[in-house]
Design a protein around this motif. Structure first.
Motif, PDB file in Angstrom:
ATOM      1  N   GLN A  76       0.849  -1.191   0.000  1.00  0.00           N
ATOM      2  CA  GLN A  76       0.000   0.000   0.000  1.00  0.00           C
ATOM      3  C   GLN A  76       0.884   1.240   0.000  1.00  0.00           C
ATOM      4  OE1 GLN A  76      -2.541   1.158   3.465  1.00  0.00           O
ATOM      5  NE2 GLN A  76      -4.190   1.037   1.946  1.00  0.00           N
ATOM      6  N   VAL A  77       0.553   2.158  -0.877  1.00  0.00           N
ATOM      7  CA  VAL A  77       1.273   3.423  -0.994  1.00  0.00           C
ATOM      8  C   VAL A  77       0.352   4.534  -0.504  1.00  0.00           C
ATOM      9  CG1 VAL A  77       2.430   5.024  -2.560  1.00  0.00           C
ATOM     10  CG2 VAL A  77       2.552   2.550  -2.975  1.00  0.00           C
ATOM     11  N   VAL A  78       0.800   5.292   0.474  1.00  0.00           N
ATOM     12  CA  VAL A  78       0.015   6.392   1.014  1.00  0.00           C
ATOM     13  C   VAL A  78       0.828   7.674   0.899  1.00  0.00           C
ATOM     14  CG1 VAL A  78      -1.181   7.354   3.013  1.00  0.00           C
ATOM     15  CG2 VAL A  78      -1.204   4.878   2.617  1.00  0.00           C
ATOM     16  N   GLN A  79       0.337   8.602   0.082  1.00  0.00           N
ATOM     17  CA  GLN A  79       0.982   9.915   0.010  1.00  0.00           C
ATOM     18  C   GLN A  79       0.364  10.796   1.084  1.00  0.00           C
ATOM     19  OE1 GLN A  79       0.588  12.155  -3.644  1.00  0.00           O
ATOM     20  NE2 GLN A  79       2.280  13.507  -3.106  1.00  0.00           N
ATOM     21  N   GLU A  80       1.145  11.120   2.099  1.00  0.00           N
ATOM     22  CA  GLU A  80       0.647  11.914   3.210  1.00  0.00           C
ATOM     23  C   GLU A  80       0.664  13.404   2.905  1.00  0.00           C
ATOM     24  OE1 GLU A  80       1.838   8.876   6.829  1.00  0.00           O
ATOM     25  OE2 GLU A  80       3.035  10.700   6.520  1.00  0.00           O
ATOM     26  N   SER A  81       1.617  13.831   2.082  1.00  0.00           N
ATOM     27  CA  SER A  81       1.733  15.243   1.706  1.00  0.00           C
ATOM     28  C   SER A  81       2.557  15.306   0.432  1.00  0.00           C
ATOM     29  CB  SER A  81       2.406  16.039   2.819  1.00  0.00           C
ATOM     30  OG  SER A  81       3.768  15.671   2.942  1.00  0.00           O
ATOM     31  N   LEU A  82       2.759  16.502  -0.095  1.00  0.00           N
ATOM     32  CA  LEU A  82       3.604  16.657  -1.267  1.00  0.00           C
ATOM     33  C   LEU A  82       5.034  16.217  -0.994  1.00  0.00           C
ATOM     34  CD1 LEU A  82       2.524  20.075  -2.837  1.00  0.00           C
ATOM     35  CD2 LEU A  82       2.422  17.820  -3.929  1.00  0.00           C
ATOM     36  N   ASP A  83       5.424  16.166   0.279  1.00  0.00           N
ATOM     37  CA  ASP A  83       6.817  15.891   0.627  1.00  0.00           C
ATOM     38  C   ASP A  83       7.049  14.515   1.222  1.00  0.00           C
ATOM     39  OD1 ASP A  83       6.632  19.227   1.732  1.00  0.00           O
ATOM     40  OD2 ASP A  83       7.679  18.579  -0.080  1.00  0.00           O
ATOM     41  N   ARG A  84       5.990  13.717   1.416  1.00  0.00           N
ATOM     42  CA  ARG A  84       6.181  12.456   2.138  1.00  0.00           C
ATOM     43  C   ARG A  84       5.242  11.379   1.606  1.00  0.00           C
ATOM     44  NH1 ARG A  84       7.957  10.165   6.925  1.00  0.00           N
ATOM     45  NH2 ARG A  84       6.508   8.745   7.970  1.00  0.00           N
ATOM     46  N   MET A  85       5.800  10.182   1.411  1.00  0.00           N
ATOM     47  CA  MET A  85       5.047   9.024   0.961  1.00  0.00           C
ATOM     48  C   MET A  85       5.454   7.815   1.804  1.00  0.00           C
ATOM     49  SD  MET A  85       4.748   7.539  -2.937  1.00  0.00           S
ATOM     50  CE  MET A  85       6.533   7.480  -3.184  1.00  0.00           C
ATOM     51  N   VAL A  86       4.459   7.082   2.316  1.00  0.00           N
ATOM     52  CA  VAL A  86       4.706   5.889   3.120  1.00  0.00           C
ATOM     53  C   VAL A  86       4.308   4.660   2.306  1.00  0.00           C
ATOM     54  CG1 VAL A  86       4.116   4.627   5.215  1.00  0.00           C
ATOM     55  CG2 VAL A  86       4.348   7.122   5.282  1.00  0.00           C
ATOM     56  N   ILE A  87       5.222   3.716   2.146  1.00  0.00           N
ATOM     57  CA  ILE A  87       4.952   2.486   1.407  1.00  0.00           C
ATOM     58  C   ILE A  87       5.070   1.316   2.379  1.00  0.00           C
ATOM     59  CG2 ILE A  87       5.643   0.986  -0.488  1.00  0.00           C
ATOM     60  CD1 ILE A  87       6.781   3.408  -1.894  1.00  0.00           C
ATOM     61  N   SER A  88       3.956   0.593   2.544  1.00  0.00           N
ATOM     62  CA  SER A  88       3.928  -0.567   3.432  1.00  0.00           C
ATOM     63  C   SER A  88       3.961  -1.842   2.595  1.00  0.00           C
ATOM     64  CB  SER A  88       2.668  -0.540   4.305  1.00  0.00           C
ATOM     65  OG  SER A  88       2.632   0.626   5.108  1.00  0.00           O
ATOM     66  N   LEU A  89       4.817  -2.779   2.966  1.00  0.00           N
ATOM     67  CA  LEU A  89       4.960  -4.048   2.251  1.00  0.00           C
ATOM     68  C   LEU A  89       4.725  -5.212   3.206  1.00  0.00           C
ATOM     69  CD1 LEU A  89       8.279  -3.442   0.237  1.00  0.00           C
ATOM     70  CD2 LEU A  89       5.931  -3.000  -0.517  1.00  0.00           C
ATOM     71  N   VAL A  90       3.878  -6.138   2.786  1.00  0.00           N
ATOM     72  CA  VAL A  90       3.777  -7.427   3.469  1.00  0.00           C
ATOM     73  C   VAL A  90       4.656  -8.382   2.679  1.00  0.00           C
ATOM     74  CG1 VAL A  90       2.258  -9.289   4.214  1.00  0.00           C
ATOM     75  CG2 VAL A  90       1.439  -6.922   4.262  1.00  0.00           C
ATOM     76  N   ARG A  91       5.814  -8.703   3.215  1.00  0.00           N
ATOM     77  CA  ARG A  91       6.815  -9.433   2.448  1.00  0.00           C
ATOM     78  C   ARG A  91       6.557 -10.927   2.460  1.00  0.00           C
ATOM     79  NH1 ARG A  91      12.589  -8.366   4.845  1.00  0.00           N
ATOM     80  NH2 ARG A  91      13.138  -9.836   3.192  1.00  0.00           N
ATOM     81  N   GLY A  92       6.929 -11.545   1.322  1.00  0.00           N
ATOM     82  CA  GLY A  92       6.908 -12.991   1.244  1.00  0.00           C
ATOM     83  C   GLY A  92       8.244 -13.550   1.691  1.00  0.00           C
ATOM     84  N   PRO A  93       8.369 -14.865   1.846  1.00  0.00           N
ATOM     85  CA  PRO A  93       9.586 -15.453   2.407  1.00  0.00           C
ATOM     86  C   PRO A  93      10.830 -15.289   1.551  1.00  0.00           C
ATOM     87  CG  PRO A  93       8.066 -17.159   1.632  1.00  0.00           C
ATOM     88  CD  PRO A  93       7.321 -15.873   1.594  1.00  0.00           C
ATOM     89  N   SER A  94      10.678 -15.102   0.247  1.00  0.00           N
ATOM     90  CA  SER A  94      11.854 -15.033  -0.615  1.00  0.00           C
ATOM     91  C   SER A  94      12.279 -13.603  -0.951  1.00  0.00           C
ATOM     92  CB  SER A  94      11.613 -15.820  -1.915  1.00  0.00           C
ATOM     93  OG  SER A  94      10.578 -15.228  -2.677  1.00  0.00           O
ATOM     94  N   LEU A  95      11.630 -12.594  -0.364  1.00  0.00           N
ATOM     95  CA  LEU A  95      12.026 -11.212  -0.604  1.00  0.00           C
ATOM     96  C   LEU A  95      13.329 -10.922   0.124  1.00  0.00           C
ATOM     97  CD1 LEU A  95      10.906  -8.574  -1.972  1.00  0.00           C
ATOM     98  CD2 LEU A  95      10.180  -7.894   0.315  1.00  0.00           C
ATOM     99  N   THR A  96      14.334 -10.465  -0.607  1.00  0.00           N
ATOM    100  CA  THR A  96      15.670 -10.276  -0.029  1.00  0.00           C
ATOM    101  C   THR A  96      15.955  -8.800   0.230  1.00  0.00           C
ATOM    102  OG1 THR A  96      16.782 -10.003  -2.165  1.00  0.00           O
ATOM    103  CG2 THR A  96      16.448 -12.266  -1.375  1.00  0.00           C
ATOM    104  N   GLU A  97      17.034  -8.553   0.970  1.00  0.00           N
ATOM    105  CA  GLU A  97      17.455  -7.184   1.202  1.00  0.00           C
ATOM    106  C   GLU A  97      17.908  -6.534  -0.111  1.00  0.00           C
ATOM    107  OE1 GLU A  97      16.078  -7.185   4.713  1.00  0.00           O
ATOM    108  OE2 GLU A  97      17.204  -5.412   4.021  1.00  0.00           O
ATOM    109  N   GLY A  98      18.476  -7.352  -1.011  1.00  0.00           N
ATOM    110  CA  GLY A  98      18.843  -6.842  -2.319  1.00  0.00           C
ATOM    111  C   GLY A  98      17.635  -6.389  -3.104  1.00  0.00           C
ATOM    112  N   ASP A  99      16.510  -7.140  -2.979  1.00  0.00           N
ATOM    113  CA  ASP A  99      15.275  -6.737  -3.638  1.00  0.00           C
ATOM    114  C   ASP A  99      14.791  -5.389  -3.107  1.00  0.00           C
ATOM    115  OD1 ASP A  99      13.963 -10.136  -3.618  1.00  0.00           O
ATOM    116  OD2 ASP A  99      15.193  -9.094  -5.117  1.00  0.00           O
TER     117      ASP A  99
END
Length: 447
Positions: A360-383
């Motif tokens: 979910q992507v939530v733009q709170e203001s022109l200067d700030r955006m919060v992106i929430s991720l529910v990660r799966g088991p194979s999502l890496t730090e490199g990803d």
């Protein structure tokens, strides 16, 4: 299935010119009625020195102001036809998926037209009277008691099986899998994201092939290409997209050739940008007028969605005009300080190649955006590093990005999921000429 349905079955095959002439005749009758019997429109048209007889062309009709949700809240009583008792009407309204729920009223003619056009569209997906129909949908908790019997009779006549999408756990999805395998629905109708989640569940559990409808109809949320592909693979049938809402009913529906046909006999649809009608393929705000709604006419109602008119001539042979599918709620456009827009489709394209269960992507203001991720088991730090790199590239570092990993992202109160939500909505109807940036490619590199 009723006189109204028979009329719609016939009119879809009329030549385009006849369909549009019929639509215009119905619109002019509605405008005349609204002026004569609805206080709000009588006052508005008098203030503009505009009479029903003066509305001879679409340009004339656009002289009427666009009706917003704020207008409905402020003038609800004056929007009702004179002398009508609210107890004789059907309370309904927006499900609140735009963040601004609004209450309004339908009448019997509106309900009949809405149901008739829905069944016509269902036949495009392979449904026939008597076929089984499963709905992965919201609860009916908001149905008034005196309407519940009518709903049960409707469900029995159409062989509907309701499955709530408000509680999509592994336990409930396992139960849904068993129920649908036994029920054997000919058509599945669903919100996009709950059905996509269910399809992924069936695939992970090795249950692909256990539920084989003739067609899948999805609505209420933006359908992305990778979701359409997955649903087609898991359920082994064609996926049909639909666009509509509780205020106006079903606005448009894909036919067997994939053309998004407008239900022109029941809704007058405008695509407006900077106050002028859009050209084919040009995105603009969708403005609707329900042609069957006389108890509370909503002329030029702004639904806060974006779409484009299309000049496509479909090989199906229907004379109904077409549109290009909604590109997301107006709030789904991320607005940059420079005046650019980044469409919500960007995020779906970026995240689809990674093991991300939900975002979910939530733009709170022109200067700030919060992106929430529910990660799966194979999502890496490199990803995650690659994702941040692409986010910064396409936002051009114009906005601070807070990337969060969470366990759960809640649905809206109406049971829909909002993948992108901006608290800085643009106004494409009024002023400004800002464009929409869409990335050429978010293909992840081979690594």
């Amino acid at each position: 299935m009723g006189v109204r349905h028979a009329e719609l079955e016939a009119s879809q095959w009329w030549p385009r010119e006849r369909v549009l002439a019929h639509q215009w005749d119905r619109l002019r009758r509605l405008v005349r009625f609204a002026y004569d019997h609805v206080p709000y429109y009588h006052h508005v048209m008098d203030s503009l020195d505009l009479t029903p007889d003066a509305i001879r062309t679409p340009d004339d009709y656009r002289r009427l102001p666009i009706l917003t949700k704020a207008d409905i809240r402020a003038h609800r009583d004056d929007l009702l036809v004179r002398g009508v008792a609210r107890k004789d009407l059907i309370a309904t309204g927006s499900g609140g998926s735009t963040g601004e729920p609004v209450a309004l009223y339908h009448d019997a003619a509106m309900v009949a037209g809405t149901k008739a056009v829905k069944l016509r569209n269902f036949r495009w997906a392979g449904w026939q009277p008597g076929d089984a129909w499963a709905r992965l949908w919201g609860n009916n908790f908001d149905i008034a008691p005196h309407l519940q019997l009518r709903m049960r009779l409707w469900d029995r006549l159409t062989r509907v099986r309701w499955l709530t999408c408000f509680d999509m756990t592994e336990e409930t999805m396992a139960r849904y899998a068993r129920e649908l395998a036994a029920f054997r629905p000919d058509i599945i109708e669903a919100y996009v994201n709950p059905l996509y989640l269910f399809a992924r569940f069936l695939e992970a559990r090795g249950l692909v092939g256990t539920i084989r409808p003739r067609g899948v109809i999805v609505s209420a949320e933006t359908l992305f290409p990778h979701q359409r592909e997955k649903l087609g693979q898991v359920f082994g049938c064609k996926v049909f997209n639909r666009y509509g809402g509780r205020e106006m009913g079903d606005v448009a529906h894909e036919c067997e050739h994939g053309t998004m046909h407008l239900n022109a006999e029941t809704i007058y649809t405008e695509f407006i940008r900077d106050g002028a009608p859009c050209q084919p393929g040009e995105p603009g705000e969708i403005i609707l007028t329900a042609l069957d709604l006389y108890a509370m006419p909503l002329l030029r109602y702004k639904v806060e969605d974006i779409g484009s008119p299309s000049d496509a001539v479909c090989p199906c042979g229907r004379g109904l005009p077409a549109m290009e599918m909604v590109q997301g709620r107006v709030q789904d456009l991320i607005t940059m300080r420079s005046g650019r827009y980044l469409t919500g489709v960007f995020f779906a394209h970026l995240f689809k190649d990674f093991d991300i269960a939900r975002f979910q992507v939530v733009q709170e203001s022109l200067d700030r955006m919060v992106i929430s991720l529910v990660r799966g088991p194979s999502l890496t730090e490199g990803d995650l590093s690659y994702i941040m790199e692409k986010l910064r590239e396409y936002t051009r570092n114009e906005i601070a990005i807070d990337l969060r990993q969470v366990d759960h992202i809640p649905l809206t109160a109406s049971g829909k999921f909002r993948p992108t939500l901006s608290h800085v909505p643009p106004d494409l109807v009024g002023t400004g000429s800002r464009g929409t940036d869409s990335p050429q490619s978010t293909q992840r590199p081979q690594r």
